[in-house]
Structures are given as C-alpha cells and as structure tokens.
Design a protein around this motif. Sequence first.
Motif, PDB file in Angstrom:
ATOM      1  N   GLU A 197      54.577  16.642  31.998  1.00  0.00           N
ATOM      2  CA  GLU A 197      53.245  16.212  31.591  1.00  0.00           C
ATOM      3  C   GLU A 197      52.238  16.603  32.663  1.00  0.00           C
ATOM      4  OE1 GLU A 197      54.058  12.042  31.086  1.00  0.00           O
ATOM      5  OE2 GLU A 197      54.345  12.309  28.938  1.00  0.00           O
ATOM      6  N   TYR A 198      50.962  16.596  32.264  1.00  0.00           N
ATOM      7  CA  TYR A 198      49.912  17.040  33.183  1.00  0.00           C
ATOM      8  C   TYR A 198      48.752  16.049  33.125  1.00  0.00           C
ATOM      9  CZ  TYR A 198      46.765  20.208  35.634  1.00  0.00           C
ATOM     10  OH  TYR A 198      45.922  20.769  36.552  1.00  0.00           O
TER      11      TYR A 198
ATOM     12  N   LEU B 233      48.306  14.742  29.484  1.00  0.00           N
ATOM     13  CA  LEU B 233      48.630  15.731  28.465  1.00  0.00           C
ATOM     14  C   LEU B 233      50.140  15.941  28.408  1.00  0.00           C
ATOM     15  CD1 LEU B 233      45.931  18.443  29.335  1.00  0.00           C
ATOM     16  CD2 LEU B 233      45.776  16.615  27.636  1.00  0.00           C
ATOM     17  N   LYS B 234      50.636  16.374  27.254  1.00  0.00           N
ATOM     18  CA  LYS B 234      52.078  16.619  27.117  1.00  0.00           C
ATOM     19  C   LYS B 234      52.530  17.799  27.971  1.00  0.00           C
ATOM     20  CE  LYS B 234      52.542  14.707  22.509  1.00  0.00           C
ATOM     21  NZ  LYS B 234      52.912  14.972  21.119  1.00  0.00           N
ATOM     22  N   LYS B 235      51.625  18.723  28.196  1.00  0.00           N
ATOM     23  CA  LYS B 235      51.944  19.882  29.042  1.00  0.00           C
ATOM     24  C   LYS B 235      50.652  20.390  29.674  1.00  0.00           C
ATOM     25  CE  LYS B 235      51.689  23.490  25.523  1.00  0.00           C
ATOM     26  NZ  LYS B 235      52.411  24.585  24.884  1.00  0.00           N
ATOM     27  N   PRO B 236      50.751  21.182  30.729  1.00  0.00           N
ATOM     28  CA  PRO B 236      49.544  21.689  31.389  1.00  0.00           C
ATOM     29  C   PRO B 236      48.739  22.600  30.458  1.00  0.00           C
ATOM     30  CG  PRO B 236      51.486  22.054  32.752  1.00  0.00           C
ATOM     31  CD  PRO B 236      51.962  21.598  31.409  1.00  0.00           C
ATOM     32  N   PRO B 237      47.423  22.625  30.642  1.00  0.00           N
ATOM     33  CA  PRO B 237      46.591  23.541  29.848  1.00  0.00           C
ATOM     34  C   PRO B 237      46.940  25.002  30.168  1.00  0.00           C
ATOM     35  CG  PRO B 237      45.243  21.894  30.980  1.00  0.00           C
ATOM     36  CD  PRO B 237      46.623  21.776  31.508  1.00  0.00           C
ATOM     37  N   VAL B 238      46.598  25.877  29.255  1.00  0.00           N
ATOM     38  CA  VAL B 238      46.918  27.295  29.393  1.00  0.00           C
ATOM     39  C   VAL B 238      46.360  27.873  30.688  1.00  0.00           C
ATOM     40  CG1 VAL B 238      46.529  29.589  28.395  1.00  0.00           C
ATOM     41  CG2 VAL B 238      47.118  27.684  26.916  1.00  0.00           C
TER      42      VAL B 238
ATOM     43  N   ASN C 140      47.179  30.290  35.983  1.00  0.00           N
ATOM     44  CA  ASN C 140      46.953  30.312  37.437  1.00  0.00           C
ATOM     45  C   ASN C 140      48.265  30.185  38.205  1.00  0.00           C
ATOM     46  OD1 ASN C 140      44.201  30.641  37.205  1.00  0.00           O
ATOM     47  ND2 ASN C 140      43.760  28.466  37.367  1.00  0.00           N
ATOM     48  N   ALA C 141      49.158  29.320  37.730  1.00  0.00           N
ATOM     49  CA  ALA C 141      50.447  29.145  38.410  1.00  0.00           C
ATOM     50  C   ALA C 141      51.287  30.411  38.320  1.00  0.00           C
ATOM     51  CB  ALA C 141      51.198  27.960  37.807  1.00  0.00           C
TER      52      ALA C 141
ATOM     53  N   ALA D  22      47.953  19.568  18.944  1.00  0.00           N
ATOM     54  CA  ALA D  22      48.701  18.347  19.250  1.00  0.00           C
ATOM     55  C   ALA D  22      49.189  18.362  20.694  1.00  0.00           C
ATOM     56  CB  ALA D  22      49.878  18.203  18.300  1.00  0.00           C
ATOM     57  N   ASP D  23      49.496  19.551  21.223  1.00  0.00           N
ATOM     58  CA  ASP D  23      49.962  19.669  22.599  1.00  0.00           C
ATOM     59  C   ASP D  23      48.861  19.358  23.592  1.00  0.00           C
ATOM     60  OD1 ASP D  23      52.493  20.368  21.792  1.00  0.00           O
ATOM     61  OD2 ASP D  23      52.124  22.536  21.894  1.00  0.00           O
ATOM     62  N   SER D  24      47.613  19.561  23.209  1.00  0.00           N
ATOM     63  CA  SER D  24      46.491  19.384  24.129  1.00  0.00           C
ATOM     64  C   SER D  24      46.095  17.918  24.268  1.00  0.00           C
ATOM     65  CB  SER D  24      45.278  20.174  23.644  1.00  0.00           C
ATOM     66  OG  SER D  24      45.587  21.543  23.643  1.00  0.00           O
ATOM     67  N   GLU D  25      46.574  17.097  23.376  1.00  0.00           N
ATOM     68  CA  GLU D  25      46.137  15.700  23.385  1.00  0.00           C
ATOM     69  C   GLU D  25      47.015  14.834  24.234  1.00  0.00           C
ATOM     70  OE1 GLU D  25      45.705  14.533  19.326  1.00  0.00           O
ATOM     71  OE2 GLU D  25      44.475  16.227  18.896  1.00  0.00           O
TER      72      GLU D  25
END
Length: 158
Positions: free
Chosen positions: A77-78, A95-100, A105-106, A155-158
């Motif tokens: 999660e992020y 968030l469920k995962k980091p934003p794009v 950047n990573a 849904a992933d962004s929420e």
Amino acid sequence: MKKLHAAGLSANAIAKKLGVSQSTVSRWAKQDGLRFDRTRTAEAVAAHTIDLAAARTRLAEKMAARAEQLLDSLDGEYLVYSFGGRDNTYSEHLLKKPPVEVVRNAVTTAGITFDKLTRIVEKDPDVSGAQSVVQSLEAGILAAAEALRQPETSADSE
C-alpha cells in the motif's frame, strides 16, 4: 648526490636534503647512470588501487541495496498525504498501490543504479560477487517495469 643515492635515499629525500627539485635529482641521476628503486612506489600505487576497488564495491553494494528497497516498497500500500488549507490541516489516504508516477520514478532510479553498477562491474574485472548483485537488481527492475506496464484501474487509485 652519489653518496646519498648509495645510502638508499629516494629521489624525493635527496631533493629535500639538497634543497633542489625532484626533477633536478632525477636529471643528475640519469647523467650519472643511477636508478632509483621504485618498488615502494609501485606497492603504494597497487595498494591504493585495491583500496579504490574495495570502495567501489562497497558503494555498489549500498546502491544495489537501496535500489532493491525502493523497488520492494512498490509492492504494498502507499500512503499519500498533504498539509494545507487556512488551518494547515493534515490529511492522508492509503492507496492499494503506489501511483504510476511513483512507480515510474522508482524504476527510473533503479535503472540508473543498474547502469552505474554495470559500469563498476566493467571497471573491476574480478567482480564475481558484484555480478550477482547486478543480476538480482536487473530482475527487480524487470519486475517493476512489468508492474508499470499493467494498466491502473480507477479502483486501484482509491
């Protein structure tokens, strides 16, 4: 100068003792057919070269470890947060995962690290340990790139 040379003094030591430059001593020695023992200088240069190679290896290990940590942090999660408003309030959202853009950047950072490590490997021919570090970093970069290629749903962004 011949007596000082025979006593085993270096060109630098003779120059200091006579109050002349080292190049003057070298020129006089050449005229007299004398040579200075450069063994200690060669050993010092070799030791310094080894020290620099060891420093490069330590730095490569640190860079690889940080890049791996960065890529591993993309798997969970992020937390996003902000300060703002008239009262300078703090707000956060998980968030469920980091934003794009964070993933991009990573992966870019890890790619730069991979490039730098590859150059270190090319500079030091005997780097069997470093090769495995680079290979594991490469696998992490490829996995992160694959995750970046997957489309983000709303849904992933929420």
